[in-house]
Design a protein around this motif. Structure first.
Motif, PDB file in Angstrom:
ATOM      1  N   GLY A   1      47.951  44.313  40.513  1.00  0.00           N
ATOM      2  CA  GLY A   1      47.595  44.426  39.106  1.00  0.00           C
ATOM      3  C   GLY A   1      47.419  43.100  38.390  1.00  0.00           C
ATOM      4  N   ALA A   2      47.816  42.003  39.028  1.00  0.00           N
ATOM      5  CA  ALA A   2      47.665  40.694  38.378  1.00  0.00           C
ATOM      6  C   ALA A   2      46.231  40.220  38.543  1.00  0.00           C
ATOM      7  CB  ALA A   2      48.620  39.679  38.980  1.00  0.00           C
TER       8      ALA A   2
ATOM      9  N   ASP B   1      43.729  45.149  33.922  1.00  0.00           N
ATOM     10  CA  ASP B   1      43.158  44.140  33.019  1.00  0.00           C
ATOM     11  C   ASP B   1      41.628  44.121  32.967  1.00  0.00           C
ATOM     12  OD1 ASP B   1      45.632  43.168  32.281  1.00  0.00           O
ATOM     13  OD2 ASP B   1      45.687  41.645  33.861  1.00  0.00           O
TER      14      ASP B   1
ATOM     15  N   GLY C   1      51.921  43.651  38.205  1.00  0.00           N
ATOM     16  CA  GLY C   1      51.423  42.338  37.798  1.00  0.00           C
ATOM     17  C   GLY C   1      50.483  42.390  36.601  1.00  0.00           C
ATOM     18  N   THR C   2      50.300  43.566  36.030  1.00  0.00           N
ATOM     19  CA  THR C   2      49.350  43.694  34.919  1.00  0.00           C
ATOM     20  C   THR C   2      49.730  42.757  33.776  1.00  0.00           C
ATOM     21  OG1 THR C   2      48.972  45.985  35.532  1.00  0.00           O
ATOM     22  CG2 THR C   2      48.230  45.319  33.340  1.00  0.00           C
ATOM     23  N   GLY C   3      48.760  41.983  33.331  1.00  0.00           N
ATOM     24  CA  GLY C   3      48.997  41.050  32.230  1.00  0.00           C
ATOM     25  C   GLY C   3      49.498  39.688  32.683  1.00  0.00           C
ATOM     26  N   TYR C   4      49.740  39.548  33.978  1.00  0.00           N
ATOM     27  CA  TYR C   4      50.280  38.294  34.514  1.00  0.00           C
ATOM     28  C   TYR C   4      49.284  37.574  35.401  1.00  0.00           C
ATOM     29  CZ  TYR C   4      55.041  39.868  33.364  1.00  0.00           C
ATOM     30  OH  TYR C   4      56.176  40.294  32.733  1.00  0.00           O
TER      31      TYR C   4
ATOM     32  N   ASN D   1      48.360  52.931  34.484  1.00  0.00           N
ATOM     33  CA  ASN D   1      47.553  52.009  35.311  1.00  0.00           C
ATOM     34  C   ASN D   1      46.134  52.521  35.511  1.00  0.00           C
ATOM     35  OD1 ASN D   1      47.243  49.632  36.797  1.00  0.00           O
ATOM     36  ND2 ASN D   1      47.788  50.631  38.724  1.00  0.00           N
TER      37      ASN D   1
ATOM     38  N   PHE E   1      46.613  49.957  31.275  1.00  0.00           N
ATOM     39  CA  PHE E   1      45.303  49.812  31.918  1.00  0.00           C
ATOM     40  C   PHE E   1      45.330  48.600  32.826  1.00  0.00           C
ATOM     41  CE2 PHE E   1      44.529  51.900  27.897  1.00  0.00           C
ATOM     42  CZ  PHE E   1      43.582  52.868  28.207  1.00  0.00           C
TER      43      PHE E   1
ATOM     44  N   ALA F   1      50.842  48.222  39.379  1.00  0.00           N
ATOM     45  CA  ALA F   1      50.689  47.796  37.984  1.00  0.00           C
ATOM     46  C   ALA F   1      51.715  46.725  37.633  1.00  0.00           C
ATOM     47  CB  ALA F   1      50.833  48.987  37.045  1.00  0.00           C
TER      48      ALA F   1
END
Ligand code: SF4
Lengths: 470, 201
Positions: free
Chosen positions: A228-229, B105, A197-200, B76, B103, A195
């Motif tokens: 996660g990216a 994306d 990289g989430t949002g990136y 996640n 979460f 997670a």
């Protein structure tokens, strides 16, 4: 103008309109389509009486469901056949180009796109598939979308989207012998987590990234989604241009020079702001292997199965316990003592010609262990053809590997290639989730060379102990 | 798309991190060419044994959670594959709201296209809701999207953040494609400029 990152530049160049709050109509240059995530999108268009706005910006190829054994009798699984026939019908109805199963250009969508020069620097590229991040290797902004968004892109050639944050991952120095782009990707995921990289959007930089071939950069960007990216990016350079020149869908002479001069501007400005930055030293990366059921559960091959009781974070501890139970592993066992049943070389992560060359180099004059079933699945018909021209198929076949037709195959086991419950697989794919390669199947992710070492020795193995022959 | 304004119901606790979309809906159910009917396969490999019999321990098989409308989850949630079959299966089961610390994306986006409200909250608030959810069928939770609040069974209220445009789309059940096509003039204009500046694209 203020200093901008590569991501900012591509994003800015594709804004059709922007609302307050940042919701943007983003223009999409290229749309790849496969059989699993598109039927409901075409159905939606049909129900609303809409057309595909730009069929010529759309390219379809069946890959997830196609059989990888003899195809002369067609597809025997009726559901797979229906899904692929539906794709063929939809493409005919809406005027979209498709490479059907019999076409030499057919392959995994993320292998086919670059191979045809459909993937270009500075372009926005989407596909109903999370590993669309692969195409970021060319300095294109490429990301996976859901089926409703596939329909939206088909109808409008745009997407409603929000700007991501910028992260830079720099890998300095030189990768040691036996360490590949796959290990680099796993090292990054191990460091930032699935997670992290989430949002990136992640831009990869540094000497070790620049030194990668286009295939290696694709492997790296491919795995970005596992961190996660949404997208990974590598700034285009001479290697990128050399790879693309002359490909069927790349710009032709005349336009080519103009394109290259535009593409040469595609890099982050010196001093541009990144919201987050991490740095790895290439020489610290060892050949890696996943031991659990998440790509972040990764360790050097020289390690032992970890002990969950030594993990502080409660969520991670529980996840580790669950993973070890699922994987049938005992804490403290050296990873190199874990026997494997199957070996899978292929997928959009490691099914390209360079991957097959690397695998063949370790395979040469060796034999697959007697109890192991090992398959090589080229990423596309063209990869297969090239490999055969180089004699790689013979090396694999003589060693006891099976040599298959192109497709996703055992990466997600939607066709007949799958693990039985409890079977353990050394796999060059990208996901070791529970059940990913078949219900109850146990997946260890690694590089192609490491997968061959496992095939030969019959257990997880360190490729550095195996001679690479030219 | 179905509107979302208020939701009142039982929340099921799924206290696991990194729940991926392969777990939510395994690949053997991706061969469908329809959106409907996936609810019975939601969490298939955790929900059923090899013979297709229900695993009584799995949360959605417990009597008190069979009609859950809300799912409270670990960090996640929805990572992995982009398959929209995941939110289709969740919605078809009857769950309209998923609450988690974070979460992935693509999953997050996909929820909004299917009338599902994904709510991200800090871990300490998730812990409270997880406790509420553990209490079963009488622990009713109320979600109010307009006011961006979650009311727990004991009357305590939490508030949550959501992007304004997405909130509006959910409240109105908008046809996004229709809305985008209202701006077609802009798209055509963009294409004209693009064709002269970068003719190879
Ligand atoms: S090879 Fe695997 S990850 Fe890649 S597109 Fe196919 S199923 Fe997805």
């Amino acid at each position: 103008m203020s200093l901008r990152t590569l991501y900012d530049k591509i994003w800015d160049a594709h804004i059709v309109s922007e609302q307050e709050g940042g919701t943007t109509i983003l223009y999409i240059d290229r749309h790849l389509v496969h059989e699993v995530t598109s039927p409901q999108a075409f159905e939606g268009l049909r129900l609303a009486g809409r057309k595909v706005r730009h069929p010529e910006r759309t390219l379809a190829v069946p890959d997830h469901n196609v059989p990888t054994t003899d195809r002369s009798a067609g597809i025997s699984d009726p559901e797979s056949k229906l899904q692929i026939d539906t794709l063929l019908d939809n493409c005919a109805t809406f005027g979209v180009e498709i490479y059907p199963m019999e076409d030499i250009r057919q392959g995994i969508v993320h292998v086919t796109g670059p191979e045809q020069g459909f993937t270009l620097p500075g372009a926005t590229i989407v596909c109903g598939d999370s590993h669309t991040s692969t195409h970021g290797a060319f300095g294109s902004l490429a990301f996976g979308i859901g089926t409703s968004e596939v329909e939206h892109v088909l109808a409008t050639q745009t997407l409603i989207s929000q700007r991501s944050k910028n992260m830079r991952v720099r890998v300095d120095g030189e990768l040691p012998h036996g360490v590949t782009a796959k290990d680099m990707a796993l090292a990054i995921i191990g460091k930032i987590g699935t997670a992290g990289g989430t949002g990136y959007v992640i831009e990869y930089a540094g000497e070790a990234v620049e030194a990668l071939t286009m295939e290696g950069r694709m492997t790296l960007c491919n795995m970005t989604i596992e961190a996660g990216a949404r997208a990974g990016l590598v700034a285009p350079d001479q290697k990128t241009f050399d790879y693309l020149m002359g490909r069927p869908k790349a710009p032709k002479a005349g336009a080519w020079e103009m394109a290259v001069s535009e593409w040469s501007k595609l890099s982050s400005d010196d001093g541009a702001h990144f919201d987050h930055e991490i740095v790895l030293k290439a020489q610290d990366i060892a050949p890696l292997i996943t031991w659990g059921t998440s790509p972040e559960q990764v360790l050097p091959i020289t390690s032992a199965v970890p002990d969950p009781s030594a993990i502080d974070d409660a969520g991670k501890k529980e996840a580790a316990e669950r993973a070890l139970a699922y994987m049938g592993l005992t804490p403290g066992t050296p990873l190199t003592e874990v026997p494997v049943d199957k070996v899978f070389i292929g997928s959009c992560t490691n099914g390209r010609i360079e991957d097959l060359r690397a695998a063949a180099a370790v395979t040469k004059d060796q034999k697959v262990a007697a109890h192991v079933n090992a398959i090589v699945v080229p990423g596309s018909g063209l990869v297969k053809e090239q490999a055969e021209a180089e004699g790689l198929d013979k090396i694999f076949l003589e060693a006891g590997f099976e040599w298959r037709e192109p497709g996703c195959s055992m990466c997600l086991a939607m066709n007949a290639d799958k693990l039985a419950p409890g079977e353990r697989c050394a796999s060059t794919s990208n996901r070791n989730f529970e059940g990913r390669q078949g219900k109850g199947g146990r997946t260890h992710l690694m590089s192609p060379a490491m997968a061959v070492a496992a095939a030969i020795s019959g257990h997880l193995a360190d490729v550095r102990d195996y001679q690479v022959r030219d | 798309m179905e509107k979302f304004d208020k939701l009142t119901g039982v929340a099921a606790p799924l206290n696991m991190i990194n729940v991926d979309t392969d777990m939510i809906i395994p690949k053997q159910f991706l061969k469908t060419i329809k959106r409907s009917g996936l609810g019975k396969h939601l969490f298939d490999e955790m929900r059923y044994d090899d013979d297709g019999k229900e695993q009584p321990d799995f949360v959605l098989n417990k009597p008190q959670y069979r009609d859950a409308k809300i799912l409270v989850c670990g960090d996640n949630f929805g990572c992995g594959s982009s398959r929209e079959h995941a939110p289709w299966a969740i919605a078809d089961f009857g769950i309209r709201c998923v609450i988690a610390p974070s979460f992935a994306d693509i999953f997050y986006n996909n929820c909004f296209k299917n009338g599902i409200l994904p709510i991200a909250l800090p871990q300490d608030q998730i812990d409270l809701l997880m406790d509420d959810a553990e209490r079963g069928a009488n622990a009713i939770i109320e979600i109010d999207l307009e006011n961006q609040t979650i009311k727990g069974p004991d009357g305590g209220t939490l508030s949550f953040e959501i992007d304004a445009a997405r909130k509006q789309a959910l409240l109105e059940g908008l046809d996004e494609i229709g809305v985008t096509l209202e701006a077609e003039k802009n798209i055509t204009e963009f294409e004209k400029n693009r064709a002269s500046a970068q003719p190879w694209l």
